[in-house]
Design an enzyme around this catalytic site. Structure first.
Site, PDB file in Angstrom:
ATOM      1  N   HIS A  99       0.819  -1.215   0.000  1.00  0.00           N
ATOM      2  CA  HIS A  99       0.000   0.000   0.000  1.00  0.00           C
ATOM      3  C   HIS A  99       0.858   1.275   0.000  1.00  0.00           C
ATOM      4  CE1 HIS A  99       0.389  -0.083   4.529  1.00  0.00           C
ATOM      5  NE2 HIS A  99       0.448   1.232   4.346  1.00  0.00           N
TER       6      HIS A  99
ATOM      7  N   ASP B  94       0.168  -7.642   1.690  1.00  0.00           N
ATOM      8  CA  ASP B  94       0.557  -6.227   1.670  1.00  0.00           C
ATOM      9  C   ASP B  94       2.078  -6.071   1.644  1.00  0.00           C
ATOM     10  OD1 ASP B  94       0.201  -3.531   1.516  1.00  0.00           O
ATOM     11  OD2 ASP B  94      -0.256  -3.231   3.641  1.00  0.00           O
TER      12      ASP B  94
ATOM     13  N   GLY C 233       3.356   6.479   8.191  1.00  0.00           N
ATOM     14  CA  GLY C 233       4.703   6.680   7.666  1.00  0.00           C
ATOM     15  C   GLY C 233       5.653   5.571   8.071  1.00  0.00           C
ATOM     16  N   ASN C 234       5.294   4.826   9.152  1.00  0.00           N
ATOM     17  CA  ASN C 234       6.084   3.664   9.545  1.00  0.00           C
ATOM     18  C   ASN C 234       5.792   2.454   8.660  1.00  0.00           C
ATOM     19  OD1 ASN C 234       6.215   4.802  12.785  1.00  0.00           O
ATOM     20  ND2 ASN C 234       7.981   3.699  11.956  1.00  0.00           N
ATOM     21  N   SER C 235       4.729   2.522   7.861  1.00  0.00           N
ATOM     22  CA  SER C 235       4.337   1.390   7.030  1.00  0.00           C
ATOM     23  C   SER C 235       5.492   0.922   6.155  1.00  0.00           C
ATOM     24  CB  SER C 235       3.152   1.773   6.131  1.00  0.00           C
ATOM     25  OG  SER C 235       1.981   1.924   6.874  1.00  0.00           O
TER      26      SER C 235
ATOM     27  N   GLY D 136      -8.162 -26.524  -3.948  1.00  0.00           N
ATOM     28  CA  GLY D 136      -9.436 -26.549  -4.657  1.00  0.00           C
ATOM     29  C   GLY D 136     -10.592 -27.050  -3.824  1.00  0.00           C
ATOM     30  N   VAL D 137     -10.704 -26.563  -2.571  1.00  0.00           N
ATOM     31  CA  VAL D 137     -11.844 -26.919  -1.719  1.00  0.00           C
ATOM     32  C   VAL D 137     -12.340 -25.675  -0.993  1.00  0.00           C
ATOM     33  CG1 VAL D 137     -11.157 -29.316  -1.312  1.00  0.00           C
ATOM     34  CG2 VAL D 137     -10.300 -27.516   0.199  1.00  0.00           C
TER      35      VAL D 137
ATOM     36  N   ILE E  24     -13.870 -24.671   2.724  1.00  0.00           N
ATOM     37  CA  ILE E  24     -13.730 -25.302   4.033  1.00  0.00           C
ATOM     38  C   ILE E  24     -14.312 -24.433   5.138  1.00  0.00           C
ATOM     39  CG2 ILE E  24     -11.709 -26.735   3.514  1.00  0.00           C
ATOM     40  CD1 ILE E  24      -9.941 -24.487   4.508  1.00  0.00           C
TER      41      ILE E  24
END
Length: 492
Positions: free
Chosen positions: A128, A158, A229-231, A287-288, A290
């Site tokens: 992001h 992310d 800003g720490n992201s 492919g299930v 659950i």
């Protein structure tokens, strides 16, 4: 006033212990063992460091600030309101027309953080932070700036991987093992909070294995100050290893209140490796569909305890080709025990595409082993198999539900496929267990007791079979807007 109570019975006779005399050499040996044990315990229970300065000085050169630029299309704002017939009407009309002709797209900037993971310039940050950016500029702790290009991104976790070209080798940091981090361990966060430049904050691991909203979430919660800003910045352990990527905060006002979340390095390291090799993620796909096994579902299935991942649907794909069925409970995957759906999703996603794995399922009271060759999740397209048309409608109240057999009219109202058959819930008694467990009008019950049903008689037969088998509840497969889930309803 508190008092102490002896552990001896009141009428017991207390016999003094005999005095044991040991040779001097043996006493020295015992004393040495005690000192080693004391040192070991002291090492395990580390106190707060006197200072974080040495660690900060060592790892700071690998932490970067990230500035992104994005082109934003111009939009015409509201014009001035002028009374009709006013002498200024022509003036403002002409001014507005000139303004429209002079409008230009504008540049928008955003700030974030990141860290260098290799001497040749690979940099990790949050997706992001750089999403939609036209230009990405990396500012280094010791000065200097370099443009960066995007190698690959993974919106699911992310995480983004960037690359800069530098004439000189860059300082970098390594990933640590987030799985060994314990609640209460000291950690240090670094980044560019609120655009103020390089900054360090310290705290402890507050919690582990936090899940926010993503399928692959495995967050470390910390009280180290993390702000906007720490992201994308690193969360370090006391060995200077990255055990998390600072991603989110929980806050009522947008500022740090001591609840921050860093995606664990156990997740990030795998994602980065795939982005570095392929420029994209390549996760395994079983492919299930659950759901978790609850206590009442476990009882209805005959399981000793609620464990594993219950398959609610098997679209066309690897699982269907291998013979897995709706109603199977996956107990282990590729030799690893499966406690719940979250664990299965991680295990499958971390497994190589195309690998043949053994899947152990619980089916009708027995454990069955199947071999499944995994597909790729990113390119998977599931389909729901159709079944035969329904019979003529009959309506009846059962287990707190008013049920109707399928009709063309109901199928059209619920936007169901022509092949769907089962019982349609037309009403739910709000005092019944079915209402508490989330069943609502419009739900379609397609299975009972792990057998397909198409009529009220079918359901009554499944109820009788469950009662004859001594079951206290009946397992129903319920579909809502095409999504299936199992619900266990009490028969008592």
């Amino acid at each position: 006033m508190s008092s102490l109570h002896s552990t001896y019975p009141r009428d017991a006779q207390v016999v003094p212990s005999p005095v044991v005399t040991l040779p001097r050499q043996l006493w020295l040996f015992v004393l040495g063992v005690a000192l080693v044990l004391a040192q070991t315990l002291s090492a395990q229970a580390k106190g707060a460091p006197d200072s974080f300065a040495d660690l900060a000085e060592e790892i700071s050169p690998a932490v970067v600030n990230i500035t992104t630029s994005t082109t934003v299309a111009a939009s015409a704002g509201p014009g001035p309101i002028v009374p009709e017939g006013s002498p200024f009407e022509d003036f403002f009309r002409e001014f507005g027309e000139r303004g429209d002709n002079q409008q230009r797209p504008r540049r928008s900037q955003a700030l974030g953080s990141g860290f260098v993971i290799s001497a040749d310039g690979f940099i990790v940050t949050n997706n992001h932070v750089i999403e939609g950016a036209d230009e990405i500029l990396i500012e280094f702790f010791e000065g200097g700036e370099l443009p960066a290009k995007v190698i690959g991104t993974d919106p699911n976790t992310d995480i983004a991987l960037l690359k800069v070209e530098s004439d000189d080798p860059l300082d970098f940091v390594s990933f640590g093992d987030s799985d060994v981090a314990r609640v209460g361990d000291w950690v240090m966060a670094m980044g560019n909070p609120l655009g103020q430049g390089f900054s360090v904050s310290a705290g402890i691991v507050s919690a582990r294995n936090r899940e926010l909203s993503g399928t692959y979430d495995d967050y470390i919660q910390t009280d180290a100050a993390i702000n906007r800003g720490n992201s994308g910045g690193p969360l370090f352990n006391m060995d200077g290893e990255v055990i998390g990527v600072n991603t989110a905060i929980l806050s009522p006002n947008g500022g740090s209140i001591g609840i921050g979340f860093a995606m664990s390095s156990a997740v990030v390291e795998r994602v980065v490796a795939q982005l570095q090799e392929f420029g994209e993620t390549r996760r395994g796909w079983l492919g299930v569909r659950i759901q978790d096994v609850t206590e009442d579902v476990a009882e209805a299935l005959g399981l000793d305890k609620p464990v594993g991942a219950l398959i609610t649907d098997v679209p066309e794909g690897p699982a269907a080709e291998a013979g897995l069925n709706a109603g199977d409970v996956i107990l282990s995957f590729d030799g690893n025990k499966v406690d719940d759906t979250r664990e299965l999703v991680r295990e499958v996603g971390n497994t190589a595409v195309g690998k043949a794995v053994d899947v152990m399922v619980y089916r009708e009271g027995e454990e069955v082993s199947l071999s499944v060759t995994l597909g790729r999740r990113e390119t998977a397209e599931g389909t729901i198999p159709a079944s035969a048309p329904a019979d003529e409608p009959i309506e009846e109240e059962i287990l707190g539900l008013t049920l109707s057999e399928m009709t063309d009219e109901l199928r059209e109202q619920l936007e169901l496929g022509s092949g769907i058959k089962g019982l349609v819930v037309t009403d739910v008694d709000e005092t019944a267990e079915a209402f508490e467990k989330g069943l609502r009008a419009g739900d379609v019950i397609t299975e009972a007791g792990q057998q397909k049903i198409a009529s009220v008689d079918d359901l009554n037969e499944r109820i009788a079979e469950a009662e004859d088998a001594g079951r206290k509840s009946l397992l129903l497969l319920v579909r809502r807007a095409g999504d299936p889930r199992f619900v266990a309803l009490s028969l008592e």
